[in-house]
Design a protein around this motif. Structure first.
Motif, short mmCIF file in Angstrom:
data_model
loop_
_atom_site.label_atom_id
_atom_site.label_comp_id
_atom_site.label_asym_id
_atom_site.label_seq_id
_atom_site.Cartn_x
_atom_site.Cartn_y
_atom_site.Cartn_z
N HIS A 48 0.85 -1.16 0.03
CA HIS A 48 0.04 0.17 -0.13
C HIS A 48 0.78 1.20 -0.13
O HIS A 48 0.44 2.38 0.09
N ALA A 49 1.99 1.00 -0.12
CA ALA A 49 3.13 2.20 -0.41
C ALA A 49 3.79 2.03 -1.53
O ALA A 49 3.93 3.21 -2.33
N ALA A 50 4.35 1.23 -1.89
CA ALA A 50 5.54 0.80 -2.89
C ALA A 50 4.96 0.04 -4.13
O ALA A 50 5.61 0.30 -5.14
N ALA A 51 4.08 -1.05 -4.02
CA ALA A 51 3.77 -1.85 -5.16
C ALA A 51 2.45 -1.97 -5.53
O ALA A 51 2.24 -1.37 -6.40
N SER A 68 8.76 11.79 -10.24
CA SER A 68 9.11 12.16 -8.85
C SER A 68 8.46 12.02 -7.61
O SER A 68 8.91 11.47 -6.66
N MET A 69 7.17 12.02 -7.72
CA MET A 69 6.33 11.90 -6.54
C MET A 69 6.06 10.29 -6.61
O MET A 69 5.79 9.72 -5.34
N VAL A 70 6.09 9.54 -7.59
CA VAL A 70 5.92 7.97 -7.25
C VAL A 70 7.26 7.49 -6.46
O VAL A 70 6.79 6.67 -5.46
N ILE A 71 8.29 8.12 -6.64
CA ILE A 71 9.37 7.63 -6.06
C ILE A 71 9.38 8.07 -4.51
O ILE A 71 9.53 7.41 -3.53
N PRO A 81 11.66 21.55 2.35
CA PRO A 81 13.04 21.48 1.71
C PRO A 81 13.84 20.46 2.03
O PRO A 81 13.50 20.12 3.10
N PHE A 82 14.83 20.01 1.12
CA PHE A 82 15.94 19.13 1.28
C PHE A 82 15.30 17.70 1.22
O PHE A 82 15.95 16.82 1.71
N THR A 83 14.18 17.46 0.88
CA THR A 83 13.60 16.31 0.75
C THR A 83 13.07 16.16 -0.72
O THR A 83 12.68 17.22 -1.59
N PHE A 84 13.09 14.82 -1.17
CA PHE A 84 12.49 14.51 -2.56
C PHE A 84 11.13 14.92 -2.74
O PHE A 84 10.59 14.99 -4.02
N GLY A 85 10.11 14.77 -1.95
CA GLY A 85 8.94 15.08 -1.79
C GLY A 85 9.02 16.78 -2.04
O GLY A 85 7.94 16.94 -2.94
#
Length: 959
Positions: free
Chosen positions: A241-244, A323-326, A379-383
Motif C-alpha cells: 500500500h505504499a510501494a507496490a 518524482s512523486m512516485v518515488i 525543503p531538502f527532501t525529494f517530496g
C-alpha cells in the motif's frame, strides 16, 4: 527478465522450508532474492535513446498470449521500487514477527511471489499477460491482507479488497480485448506506436481499462478498500500500500498516457477523480485517531495527487509525477514501518494513548520527522522536489485549457495544505509532548526497538533526503519517458532542489502557513468540526451494495428455484429454447438446405430411434424404459457408422453399454415401477417443452450447417492430423494432440464427478479396494493374516460367496473365456488408436466392460480378484501421467502437449515408431478404467450389502 521472474517464483516456492529451518531470521535470506533481482535491474538499466531490451517466450501464440517483456525507463523505475523496498520490508519482518507461526512461514514466500508478480506486471509488453500478473497481485494481496485469518476484520478487509480490485480487473480485461481486436495487436508497444483513431468504441475501451487502474490505486469511488486493508500486518501496508500494489494503476496510467491523455473521458476519470481523491482522502485522514488509518487515508490522497500528475500527458508534469512516485514510496513505506515499530513497542496505535514518544524513542522520532517532512513537501527532501516541479509544470502546461490548468493547480495546492496538516497531526500525535486523552497504559511499559528494527525505515528516510540532493541526476533518468509525451512548446525543466523564486516557492510557503493554521485550528475545534459522521461513506455504500446483491439473489432464487425439480428443469429448458429462437429471429439467416437420408438403412434406424423415444414416455417399468433409451444411443452409433465415422460409432456403442450398466446398478435399489402416488399422467406443458427443445436442437443444427460460407475444416483435418499429430486417426489425434487441453479438462471433470458420486454412496468413510476372496474366506473362517487360505480353482472364485440362486454357470464359464479376450482387445485398441479406430478412451471403455462382466458374473468379491487396486489410485495415476505429458513438452522448449516422434530399434520388435501423445492417451486409458471401477465399487459392490456387514457364507457346494 523472464529469468528474473522465474528465479523469484522459485524463491517464493522454497521460502517456507527456509523459514521453517531458520525461523524469523529466514527473512534475511529471503531479502536476498529481490535484492539480487535489483542488482540485475541496475546492471541492465536502459540507456537513453536506445532501443528497450525485449524478450519473448512462446506460450499461446494462437491467442496472442506469448510472454513478451520489454524493459524501458518506466519499467526500470518501478522495478527499483518494487524490488528495493521489497528487500527492506523482508528485513523489517525479521524483527516485526516475534515468534514463528505457520502463517509466518508462508508470509515471506507470499511477499517474494508478490515481488515477482509486480515485476512481471511492469515489464510485460503483452497486455493479456499483463492482466495475468495484474490478477496475480490481486490474489496475493487477498492472502497477505487476510494474514490474521482468525479475525473477522481481516477476513472482511481481504474480501473487500479482492472484490473491488477483481471487479476493476475484469472491466480492464474487456477494455484490453476491445483495444486488441481493434488494433490487431495486444502489445503495448504497438498500441502506443499506433494508437487507434478516436470513436465511441475506443473511448469505451479506454474507460474500462481506467476502471481497472483507478480501482487498483484506490481512486474515488474505489478508495475505501485501502483503509480497510490496514487490518493487514504492517509489512504488508509498507509494501503493497505504499510501494507496490497501489502503484500498479499509476503505472498503467503513465504507460498509456502518451496515447490517450488527450481524450475527454481520460481527463475526467484520471484528472478529475484524482484531484477529488486528493481532497477527500486528505480530509478523511484528519478525522482518524489510529496512526495507521491516518497514513492510509493519506495514501489515498497522495495516490490521487500522483494520478493527476502522470495522467495530464505533459512531459514536464510527467517529470514531477515520476518524482512523486518515488518520493511517495520512500516516505510512506518508511512511515508505515514507523507505525509498526510504535505498535510493536507500545501495543497501541491510538494517538489518544500516546505521548512523549519523541523523548522516549528519539531515533524513531527523527526517522519519522524526516519522512514526514518529505510527505509534507518541506525543503531538502525529494517530496519537496516533486511538489515544486508539479506546481510550476501544471500552471504552464499546454495539455489543458488555461482555466482547467489553473483549477487543477489550485486544487492540488489545497490538497497539499491538507497533506501538511495531517502530516503534522501524525507526528504530533505519535511523538508530541502532550497529555494523553485516555491514559490507560503507562508509557514506561514500552520496549525500545533494536538497531536492526530501525534500519529499514532509516534507510528509506535517508534515501528521501539523498534523492533530493541528487535530483538532477535522477531527473536525467526520467527524460526518456518524459520525451514520449508532448512538451507543448515548453522546454523540459529538469529536476532540481531549487528553481529560484517563482510560483512554486510561493505555493510552498502557502502550504506551510495554511497547513500549520489548519492543524492548530482543528486541534482546538476538532470536536465541533468532526462532530457528525460524514454524510456519504463509501464503506457503507459497499456494505449496502452487498446486502442488495444478497437480497436480489434471494428474490430471484425464491421465484425461479422453488424446490421443484420439474419447475427448475422447465425454466432451464424454456430459456434454452427461447434465447436461440429469438437470436435467430432477429439475426441474419441463410436459406436452409436440408439433406435427407442417403439410403433406406438410415431411415430405418431413424424411425426406430423415434419410436424408442416415444415409447419411453409411456413405459412404466423402469428397466424397460432404460433399455429403450439405450436403443436411441445405439441407433446414434449406427448412424455414425453409416456416415463413415467408425471411431465415433465405436465410442458411442461402448459409452452406451457402460451407461446402461450404471443405470441397471442404480435401478436394483428402486422398485420396478413407480408408486401410484407418483404417477403424474399426461402433462401438456412438459410435452410442449420437450418437443420445443428437440425442435430447437434440430433447428440450430440446420442453421449452423447452412451458415458455413467457406471450405469445411474437416477436409483439412486428415492431413493436419498426419502432418502435425503423426497419426492417421483424425478423431484420436484431435483428442490427444490438437485439442488435448480440452481433453485434459474433461477427464478432470470426470474424476471430480466420480469422486462426488462415490462420496455420496460411501457417506461415512471411503472404501478403497473391494474385499477379495481371501479376505472373505478369512472373515468367514476366523483366520488371521498369517493363515493360509485354500486357493482351489473354480470358474470364478468370487462366485463361491454368492447366493446359488443368483449364480449362472454358463455366464461364469463364458466370462472366464471372454474376459482375457476383452483385455487383449482393449490393449489393441489403445495402441492402434492413433492410426485406426480406437484410442485410450475406447480401450479404457472395453477394459471397463470386461470388469463389468467379471462383476456381473462373480459379484463384488470377484471384482476384487479382477483388479485389486483402489480406484482412486488408478484415477490419480492417470491424471498424473496426462498432466506430466502436458508439462514435459514445455521443458523441452515446445508448446504444451505437442507431439514428438521417437524411433527405437528393439531386439525382438525391430523398428518401433512411438508418438509421445501415446503417453497422454495412456493417462486417458487409466482414468476411464478407474472411473468404471469406481462406479462398480460404489454403485455396485458397495450397495450390495449394508455398511460393515460380515462376509456371506459360501455356497453349500463350496462347503
Amino acid at each position: 527478465m523472464i529469468a528474473v521472474m522465474i528465479a523469484l517464483a522459485i524463491g517464493a516456492l522454497v521460502s517456507p522450508p527456509i523459514m521453517k529451518l531458520c525461523g524469523t531470521r529466514g527473512f534475511y535470506v529471503l531479502a536476498l532474492m529481490p535484492a539480487a533481482a535489483l542488482v540485475w535491474v541496475i546492471a541492465n538499466w536502459p540507456e537513453a535513446h536506445a532501443e528497450p531490451r525485449t524478450e519473448t517466450l512462446t506460450w499461446v501464440p494462437a491467442l496472442q498470449m506469448d510472454i513478451d517483456v520489454r524493459f524501458d525507463t518506466l519499467s526500470a523505475i518501478l522495478s527499483v521500487l518494487i524490488l528495493g523496498i521489497g528487500s527492506l520490508v523482508l528485513v523489517y519482518c525479521a524483527n516485526y514477527f516475534d515468534t514463528m507461526r505457520r502463517r509466518v512461514e508462508t508470509f515471506g514466500g507470499e511477499i517474494v511471489a508478490f515481488a515477482a508478480a509486480m515485476f512481471g506486471l511492469v515489464v510485460s509488453d503483452n497486455t493479456l499477460v499483463l492482466y495475468v500478473f495484474w490478477e496475480a497481485t490481486t490474489v496475493l494481496s487477498f492472502m497477505l491482507v487476510g494474514f490474521n485469518m482468525v479475525r473477522a476484520t481481516s477476513r472482511r478487509a481481504a474480501t473487500q479488497a479482492l472484490l473491488v480490485t477483481t471487479f476493476g480487473g475484469l472491466a480492464m480485461l474487456v477494455g484490453i480485448i476491445m483495444l486488441g481486436e481493434r488494433t490487431g495487436s495486444y502489445l503495448l508497444s504497438d498500441l502506443l506506436a499506433n494508437p487507434p483513431a478516436g470513436g465511441v468504441f475506443v473511448d469505451v475501451a479506454v474507460v474500462l481499462i481506467l476502471i481497472g487502474a483507478i480501482s487498483k490505486s484506490a481512486i474515488v469511488p474505489f478508495h475505501f478498500w485501502l483503509p480497510g486493508a490496514m487490518a493487514a500486518p504492517t509489512p504488508v501496508s509498507a509494501y503493497l500500500h505504499a510501494a507496490a500494489m497501489v502503484k500498479a494503476g499509476v503505472y498503467l496510467v503513465a504507460r498509456l498516457a502518451p496515447a490517450f491523455s488527450d481524450r475527454l473521458s481520460w481527463q475526467v476519470l484520471v484528472i478529475g477523480l484524482g484531484a477529488l481523491t486528493m481532497l477527500l482522502g486528505g480530509w478523511r485522514s484528519l478525522r482518524e485517531r489510529d496512526l495507521k488509518l491516518i497514513l492510509a487515508f493519506g495514501t489515498v490522497s497522495q495516490l490521487g495527487f500522483i494520478m493527476v500528475l502522470v495522467g495530464i500527458g505533459d512531459a514536464g508534469v510527467a517529470m514531477a509525477g515520476l518524482s512523486m512516485v518515488i518520493a511517495h514510496a520512500l516516505f510512506k513505506a518508511c512511515l508505515f514501518m514507523v507505525v509498526g515499530i510504535i505498535d510493536h513497542s507500545t501495543g497501541t496505535r491510538d494517538i489518544r494513548l500516546l505521548a512523549r514518544l519523541g523523548h522516549r524513542l528519539p531515533a524513531l522520532a527523527a526517522i519519522a520527522a524526516v519522512a514526514g517532512a518529505s510527505m509534507a513537501g518541506l525543503p531538502f527532501t525529494f517530496g519537496f522536489v516533486g511538489k515544486e516541479t508539479a506546481f510550476g509544470a501544471i500552471w504552464n502546461t499546454g495539455a489543458l485549457d488555461t482555466w482547467a490548468a489553473y483549477t487543477v493547480d489550485i486544487t492540488l495546492l489545497v490538497g497539499s495544505i491538507i497533506t501538511f496538516a495531517y502530516t503534522t497531526r501524525f507526528l504530533w500525535g505519535a511523538f508530541g509532548r502532550k497529555v494523553r486523552t485516555f491514559p490507560t497504559r503507562p508509557v514506561a511499559a514500552l520496549h525500545p526497538p533494536n538497531a536492526a528494527f530501525l534500519a529499514p525505515p532509516a534507510i528509506l528516510a535517508a534515501a528521501g533526503v539523498a534523492a533530493a540532493f541528487a535530483a538532477g541526476r535522477i531527473g536525467e533518468q526520467f527524460v526518456p519517458y518524459a520525451e514520449t509525451l508532448p512538451d507543448y512548446g515548453h522546454e523540459l525543466e529538469h529536476l532540481a532542489m531549487w528553481h529560484g523564486f517563482g510560483l512554486p516557492i510561493v505555493f510552498s510557503i502557502i502550504v506551510v502557513v495554511c497547513g500549520t493554521s489548519l492543524f492548530l485550528f482543528l486541534r482546538k475545534r476538532r470536536r465541533k468540526v468532526f462532530k457528525n459522521p460524514p454524510p456519504l461513506n463509501a464503506d457503507r455504500v459497499y456494505d449496502a451494495t452487498l446486502r442488495g446483491a444478497d437480497t436480489l439473489s434471494l428474490f430471484v432464487t425464491r421465484y425461479t428455484q422453488r424446490g421443484s425439480l420439474p419447475l427448475t428443469q422447465a425454466v432451464i429448458l424454456s430459456t434454452a429454447v427461447l434465447l436461440p429462437v429469438i437470436a435467430l429471429a432477429l439475426g441474419n439467416r441463410d436459406a436452409l438446405q436440408v439433406r435427407g437420408f442417403d439410403n433406406v438403412e438410415q431411415a430405418v434406424v431413424g424411425v426406430l430411434m423415434t419410436a424408442a423415444a416415444i415409447s419411453v414416455t409411456v413405459l412404466r417399468n423402469r428397466l424397460a424404459a432404460t433399455l429403450v433409451v439405450g436403443l436411441t444411443g445405439y441407433g446414434c452409433g449406427a448412424l455414425f457408422a453409416m456416415y463413415g465415422a467408425p471411431d465415433l460409432a465405436l465410442t458411442q456403442f461402448l459409452v452406451e453399454s457402460v451407461t446402461l450398466v450404471v443405470f441397471v446398478l442404480v435401478l436394483r435399489k428402486l422398485p420396478s415401477e413407480p408408486a401410484s402416488r407418483h404417477t403424474t399422467g399426461f402433462k401438456p406443458g412438459r410435452a410442449l417443452i420437450g418437443l420445443a427443445f428437440g425442435a430447437m436442437l434440430v433447428m440450430i443444427g440446420l442453421f449452423a450447417a447452412a451458415a458455413r460460407s467457406t471450405e469445411p475444416l474437416q477436409l483439412r483435418l486428415g492431413d493436419a492430423a498426419y502432418t502435425f499429430g503423426n497419426g492417421s486417426n483424425t478423431v484420436n489425434v484431435l483428442l490427444v494432440d490438437i485439442r488435448a487441453w480440452d481433453t485434459l479438462g474433461e477427464v478432470s471433470v470426470l474424476i471430480v464427478a466420480a469422486t462426488g458420486v462415490a462420496s455420496m454412496v460411501f457417506r461415512s468413510r471411503r472404501f478403497g479396494a473391494v474385499p477379495r476372496v481371501t479376505d472373505a474366506a478369512r472373515l468367514q473362517a476366523g483366520l488371521s493374516d498369517d493363515d493360509v487360505v485354500s486357493d482351489r480353482t473354480t470358474w470364478l472364485r468370487g462366485s463361491e460367496f454368492r447366493d446359488p440362486r443368483h449364480r449362472t454357470m454358463v455366464l461364469e464359464a463364458t466370462t472366464r473365456v471372454v474376459f482375457p479376450t476383452l483385455v487383449i482387445l482393449s490393449i489393441y485398441l489403445f495402441f492402434a488408436g492413433h492410426n485406426a479406430p480406437g484410442g485410450g478412451f475406447a480401450g479404457g471403455l472395453v477394459m471397463g466392460l470386461a470388469l463389468v462382466l467379471r462383476y456381473l458374473a462373480g459379484g463384488r468379491y470377484e471384482l476384487g480378484e479382477a483388479l485389486p487396486v483402489e480406484a482412486g489410485t488408478i484415477l490419480g495415476a492417470g491424471l498424473l501421467v496426462s498432466a506430466t505429458t502436458a508439462v514435459t513438452s514445455l521443458f523441452l522448449g515446445a508448446p504444451a502437449l505437442s507431439s514428438a516422434v521417437i524411433d527405437l530399434e528393439l531386439p525382438v520388435f525391430g523398428s518401433v515408431h512411438i508418438v509421445t501423445a501415446l503417453f497422454f492417451d495412456l493417462g486417458i486409458y487409466l482414468i476411464v478404467v478407474g472411473l468404471v471401477l469406481d462406479v462398480l465399487r460404489s454403485l455396485g459392490a458397495r450397495l450390495e450389502t449394508p455398511e460393515d456387514a460380515p462376509a456371506p457364507e459360501p455356497s453349500e457346494a463350496v462347503k
